[in-house]
Scaffold this motif. Structure first.
Motif, PDB file in Angstrom:
ATOM      1  N   ALA A 307     -26.018 -94.964 -10.133  1.00  0.00           N
ATOM      2  CA  ALA A 307     -25.350 -94.350  -8.978  1.00  0.00           C
ATOM      3  C   ALA A 307     -23.843 -94.527  -9.098  1.00  0.00           C
ATOM      4  N   CYS A 308     -23.113 -93.935  -8.166  1.00  0.00           N
ATOM      5  CA  CYS A 308     -21.654 -94.114  -8.087  1.00  0.00           C
ATOM      6  C   CYS A 308     -21.273 -94.497  -6.658  1.00  0.00           C
ATOM      7  N   GLY A 309     -20.161 -95.188  -6.530  1.00  0.00           N
ATOM      8  CA  GLY A 309     -19.564 -95.464  -5.220  1.00  0.00           C
ATOM      9  C   GLY A 309     -20.550 -96.095  -4.249  1.00  0.00           C
ATOM     10  N   THR A 310     -20.535 -95.562  -3.044  1.00  0.00           N
ATOM     11  CA  THR A 310     -21.398 -96.103  -1.994  1.00  0.00           C
ATOM     12  C   THR A 310     -22.862 -96.116  -2.402  1.00  0.00           C
ATOM     13  N   ALA A 311     -23.284 -95.085  -3.139  1.00  0.00           N
ATOM     14  CA  ALA A 311     -24.691 -95.039  -3.575  1.00  0.00           C
ATOM     15  C   ALA A 311     -24.993 -96.240  -4.476  1.00  0.00           C
ATOM     16  N   SER A 312     -23.980 -96.709  -5.232  1.00  0.00           N
ATOM     17  CA  SER A 312     -24.233 -97.861  -6.108  1.00  0.00           C
ATOM     18  C   SER A 312     -24.323 -99.147  -5.282  1.00  0.00           C
ATOM     19  N   TYR A 313     -23.613 -99.179  -4.135  1.00  0.00           N
ATOM     20  CA  TYR A 313     -23.717-100.385  -3.298  1.00  0.00           C
ATOM     21  C   TYR A 313     -25.058-100.415  -2.547  1.00  0.00           C
ATOM     22  N   ALA A 314     -25.530 -99.234  -2.176  1.00  0.00           N
ATOM     23  CA  ALA A 314     -26.883 -99.168  -1.601  1.00  0.00           C
ATOM     24  C   ALA A 314     -27.881 -99.635  -2.662  1.00  0.00           C
ATOM     25  N   SER A 315     -27.646 -99.225  -3.899  1.00  0.00           N
ATOM     26  CA  SER A 315     -28.550 -99.600  -4.989  1.00  0.00           C
ATOM     27  C   SER A 315     -28.559-101.110  -5.208  1.00  0.00           C
ATOM     28  N   MET A 316     -27.383-101.744  -4.988  1.00  0.00           N
ATOM     29  CA  MET A 316     -27.356-103.208  -5.173  1.00  0.00           C
ATOM     30  C   MET A 316     -28.255-103.911  -4.170  1.00  0.00           C
ATOM     31  N   VAL A 317     -28.322-103.357  -2.954  1.00  0.00           N
ATOM     32  CA  VAL A 317     -29.278-103.923  -1.986  1.00  0.00           C
ATOM     33  C   VAL A 317     -30.692-103.747  -2.544  1.00  0.00           C
ATOM     34  N   GLY A 318     -30.923-102.575  -3.146  1.00  0.00           N
ATOM     35  CA  GLY A 318     -32.223-102.300  -3.758  1.00  0.00           C
ATOM     36  C   GLY A 318     -32.552-103.295  -4.854  1.00  0.00           C
ATOM     37  N   LYS A 319     -31.549-103.680  -5.631  1.00  0.00           N
ATOM     38  CA  LYS A 319     -31.768-104.654  -6.722  1.00  0.00           C
ATOM     39  C   LYS A 319     -32.319-105.967  -6.151  1.00  0.00           C
ATOM     40  N   GLY A 327     -40.538-108.799  -8.150  1.00  0.00           N
ATOM     41  CA  GLY A 327     -40.341-109.648  -9.325  1.00  0.00           C
ATOM     42  C   GLY A 327     -40.036-108.844 -10.581  1.00  0.00           C
ATOM     43  N   ILE A 328     -39.488-107.654 -10.407  1.00  0.00           N
ATOM     44  CA  ILE A 328     -39.156-106.830 -11.578  1.00  0.00           C
ATOM     45  C   ILE A 328     -37.639-106.922 -11.812  1.00  0.00           C
ATOM     46  N   PRO A 329     -37.219-107.330 -13.027  1.00  0.00           N
ATOM     47  CA  PRO A 329     -35.780-107.388 -13.282  1.00  0.00           C
ATOM     48  C   PRO A 329     -35.141-106.025 -13.010  1.00  0.00           C
ATOM     49  N   THR A 330     -34.079-106.031 -12.221  1.00  0.00           N
ATOM     50  CA  THR A 330     -33.478-104.767 -11.797  1.00  0.00           C
ATOM     51  C   THR A 330     -31.973-104.812 -11.996  1.00  0.00           C
ATOM     52  N   GLU A 331     -31.441-103.729 -12.530  1.00  0.00           N
ATOM     53  CA  GLU A 331     -29.987-103.652 -12.721  1.00  0.00           C
ATOM     54  C   GLU A 331     -29.447-102.450 -11.988  1.00  0.00           C
ATOM     55  N   VAL A 332     -28.195-102.585 -11.569  1.00  0.00           N
ATOM     56  CA  VAL A 332     -27.508-101.407 -11.022  1.00  0.00           C
ATOM     57  C   VAL A 332     -26.462-101.015 -12.042  1.00  0.00           C
ATOM     58  N   ASP A 333     -26.494 -99.787 -12.465  1.00  0.00           N
ATOM     59  CA  ASP A 333     -25.548 -99.333 -13.457  1.00  0.00           C
ATOM     60  C   ASP A 333     -24.677 -98.240 -12.863  1.00  0.00           C
ATOM     61  N   LEU A 420     -35.813 -99.993  -0.046  1.00  0.00           N
ATOM     62  CA  LEU A 420     -36.627-101.084   0.495  1.00  0.00           C
ATOM     63  C   LEU A 420     -38.101-100.692   0.488  1.00  0.00           C
ATOM     64  N   LEU A 421     -38.377 -99.441   0.834  1.00  0.00           N
ATOM     65  CA  LEU A 421     -39.783 -99.000   0.832  1.00  0.00           C
ATOM     66  C   LEU A 421     -40.349 -99.003  -0.590  1.00  0.00           C
ATOM     67  N   TYR A 422     -39.544 -98.547  -1.551  1.00  0.00           N
ATOM     68  CA  TYR A 422     -40.015 -98.585  -2.948  1.00  0.00           C
ATOM     69  C   TYR A 422     -40.274-100.028  -3.391  1.00  0.00           C
ATOM     70  N   ALA A 423     -39.339-100.916  -3.008  1.00  0.00           N
ATOM     71  CA  ALA A 423     -39.491-102.321  -3.413  1.00  0.00           C
ATOM     72  C   ALA A 423     -40.769-102.899  -2.813  1.00  0.00           C
ATOM     73  N   LEU A 424     -41.057-102.503  -1.575  1.00  0.00           N
ATOM     74  CA  LEU A 424     -42.279-102.991  -0.924  1.00  0.00           C
ATOM     75  C   LEU A 424     -43.513-102.417  -1.630  1.00  0.00           C
ATOM     76  N   GLN A 425     -43.443-101.127  -1.965  1.00  0.00           N
ATOM     77  CA  GLN A 425     -44.594-100.492  -2.626  1.00  0.00           C
ATOM     78  C   GLN A 425     -44.918-101.206  -3.952  1.00  0.00           C
ATOM     79  N   PHE A 426     -43.880-101.498  -4.731  1.00  0.00           N
ATOM     80  CA  PHE A 426     -44.102-102.242  -5.987  1.00  0.00           C
ATOM     81  C   PHE A 426     -44.501-103.684  -5.688  1.00  0.00           C
ATOM     82  N   GLY A 427     -43.857-104.246  -4.652  1.00  0.00           N
ATOM     83  CA  GLY A 427     -44.126-105.644  -4.310  1.00  0.00           C
ATOM     84  C   GLY A 427     -45.579-105.860  -3.918  1.00  0.00           C
ATOM     85  N   ARG A 428     -46.112-104.958  -3.110  1.00  0.00           N
ATOM     86  CA  ARG A 428     -47.505-105.110  -2.663  1.00  0.00           C
ATOM     87  C   ARG A 428     -48.466-104.998  -3.829  1.00  0.00           C
TER      88      ARG A 428
END
Ligand code: M6R
Length: 615
Positions: A307-319, A327-333, A420-428
């Motif tokens: 992502a870029c800009g604000t979308a990348s900061y939203a992505s960092m919350v996702g990380k 428990g999946i290693p996640t990077e924001v690029d 957050l919903l994606y993280a929960l879906q993978f988390g469950r």
């Protein structure tokens, strides 16, 4: 966010409706359509793309008649096609409707209607038309205004979700039924008839007298009269109000700027983002657009958010969320770096492109590169039908509606919601317990109410913002989940106020940046109660020792925060991973009011574009 316009009166409807659609264009559109009643026939024209495409076709087909409905669509269910454009008809093609909102239980209704129903679109709205048509079939004898209304009422009682709805039927000419639940509708009272629209903008040229429909109300409108009912079929008395807005004020729904309107849109569009996408009993999310089997989901060893800009900061919350829940290693690029870095990507990598516009050149190029390298590539995008949405092999629309201010606000919160919903879906699937999943979903459902609590404190935030408008520099600091929040606060401030700002993890200041601190260099700390709270307090103490003015965001009830900050803004508590959804709203308002104090053009800041389609 789609747009509805309807007219019933003495004048030719078609030009009023087409002109009305042009006025609603600011709400976003990917297709449009119009239906006009002439005696006992209804002519319908729909078109993909700009309103002008529809206008040209309507001009060719002439479309006589003084009653009609029209719609600009911003796709939610189903792609951008003529078939999916409104107005939709029922099975008998006698009933025509336009609909804004989402029918959450459309699958159940479809099943209940049975296999004899043939649909021409992929939309939930068409299913709603069929449901009303089915209730009309059940009413005995010739269709009357009353039996038509009762059929609509019966159908709406079966609907779960939201609607702004206008319905007409060829057997009940000169009659429109208008209904609202969660999706606004205004009825304009003109000297020549009635105007119905999603907001007042398309009717201002004809009348300033309006009636605002409330949730659960159904208005039955003829050329000379209207009556309003509730879902219990009781009559409701409505007041006619006089609006003072001009066209531009109406588009902003009375807010001074689009940015302020979009900040205030957040509780509503947040609900749009999560609606129908989770199951509380199973404590999990269901984002069907992921297009992956459970086996494929298990095969994911690494997630990369591009992502870029604000979308990348939203992505960092996702990380943080993906790592903590799944428990999946996640990077924001950052996309502009990723594309030239020869990144390590393989078939066990899941790549999400996160973008409001879906057109950001760097994000798009990075996603193409990831696809070439064999990753699963999915989009988290706002603009329906945008290039990223089309080029990825699945993904999820964030349903923030059109975001017109350059500074991203509601798209950010909805990106975080979907991540957050994606993280929960993978988390469950991996390690999150049912109870934790349930808790998280309940916490998500409470977010709109908590956002409203923050919006109610806007005046206090404004007073504090005024104090900081005259500094030349500012740091934002946070730790853990609040570090991306600090980054987002900083970009918001710099892009609309032009005050120099930087964001750091709280623990980093002493490794260099602290050299800049003085009484002329305020520090904004995001210090809500979480596992790093004590560490963050120590970082704030370090700042105070350098005499820098301190502003804080603290959790409600944290009275000790007052000892540390010159100014404290309190935020409601929620689960730690969800806290950015609230803290960021305070930062958006803070930046907005600083920029306004400085007389900046907040919607169109200098040197920036809303959509960055060049490298
Ligand atoms: O459309 P996108 O989400 O891909 O745009 C990414 C950035 O350009 C965008 O978030 C930008 O940083 C905003 N102006 C920030 O408010």
């Amino acid at each position: 966010m789609c747009g509805i316009i309807g007219y019933i009166g003495e004048k030719n409807a078609s030009p009023i409706l087409i002109q009305g659609l042009r006025k609603l264009e600011y709400r976003g559109y990917d297709s449009a359509g119009v239906a006009i009643q002439d005696g006992d026939t209804i002519a319908r024209v729909r078109s993909v793309g700009k309103i002008e495409n529809l206008a040209a076709r309507a001009a060719t087909e002439k479309l006589p008649g003084t009653v009609g409905i029209a719609h600009t669509r911003w796709a939610t269910h189903g792609g951008v096609t003529e078939e999916n454009a409104h107005p939709h008809t029922d099975q008998s093609e006698s009933l025509v409707l336009v609909h804004n909102g989402i029918v959450e239980n459309y699958r159940e209704i479809k099943e209940q209607l049975g296999s004899e129903h043939i649909y021409n679109s992929e939309t939930d709205s068409e299913i709603l038309a069929h449901l009303i048509g089915e209730h009309i079939k059940e009413s005995d004898g010739k269709l009357t205004e009353e039996s038509f209304r009762l059929a609509v009422e019966c159908a709406l009682k079966e609907v779960r979700g939201t609607y702004g709805l206008v319905v007409m039927h060829k057997d009940v000419p000169d009659y429109l039924i208008v209904a609202r639940m969660g999706s606004p509708l205004v009825i304009g009272v003109g000297t020549d008839g009635y105007y119905i629209a999603s907001d007042a903008t398309p009717m201002l040229a004809y009348t300033k007298k309006v009636i605002f429909l409330e949730d659960g109300e159904i208005a039955c409108v003829s050329k000379t009269d209207m009556q309003t009912f509730n879902l219990k079929d009781e009559c409701v008395v409505k007041c006619v109000e006089e609006i003072e807005w001009n066209q531009e004020q109406a588009e902003k729904q009375g807010y001074e700027d689009f940015m302020l309107k979009e900040i205030h849109d957040q509780p509503t569009v947040f609900e749009d983002a999560i609606r129908g996408r989770f199951n509380v009993e199973e404590g999990t999310a269901h984002l069907g657009g992921l297009n992956m089997t459970e086996e494929e989901m298990h095969s994911v060893k690494r997630i990369v958010l591009i992502a870029c800009g604000t979308a990348s900061y939203a992505s960092m919350v996702g990380k943080y969320a993906f790592e903590r829940l799944a428990g999946i290693p996640t990077e924001v690029d950052v996309a502009s770096e990723f594309r030239y870095r020869d990144p390590i990507i393989d078939k066990h990598t899941l790549v999400f492109g996160v973008s409001q516009s879906g057109e950001t050149a760097d994000t798009l190029a990075a996603l193409r590169e990831a696809k070439r390298k064999g990753a699963f590539v999915r989009g988290i995008v706002n603009v329906v039908g945008s290039t990223i949405a089309r080029e990825t092999d699945g993904g999820t629309y964030i349903h923030a509606g059109p975001e017109l201010a350059v500074a991203s606000t509601k798209a950010y919160t909805n990106m975080v919601a979907i991540l957050l919903l994606y993280a929960l879906q993978f988390g469950r699937l991996k390690r999150v317990a049912l109870a934790t999943g349930e808790r998280m979903l309940h916490a998500l459902l409470e977010i709109p109410q908590k956002m409203n609590e923050i919006l109610d404190t806007a005046e206090q935030i404004k007073t504090i913002a005024k104090v900081y408008a005259n500094y030349d520099h500012m740091f934002f600091i946070g730790r853990g989940i609040n570090y991306p929040v600090a980054l987002e606060g900083s970009i918001k401030l710099k892009e609309i106020s032009y005050i120099h700002s930087e964001a750091y993890p709280g623990g980093e200041l002493k490794h260099g940046p602290m050299a800049l601190l003085s009484e002329n260099f305020p520090v904004f700390g995001i210090m809500t109660k979480d596992q790093l709270y004590d560490k963050m307090r120590s970082n704030i103490e370090e700042v105070r020792a350098r005499k820098a003015p301190v502003i804080l965001i603290a959790s409600q009830g944290d009275d000790t925060a007052k000892e540390l900050g010159e100014h404290v803004m309190y935020t409601p508590k929620t689960m730690e991973l969800l806290q950015p959804l609230l803290n960021t709203v305070i930062l958006q308002l803070f930046s907005y009011y600083v920029a306004k104090e400085l007389g900046r053009d907040v919607d169109r800041p200098r040197n920036l574009a809303k959509s960055v389609t060049v490298e």
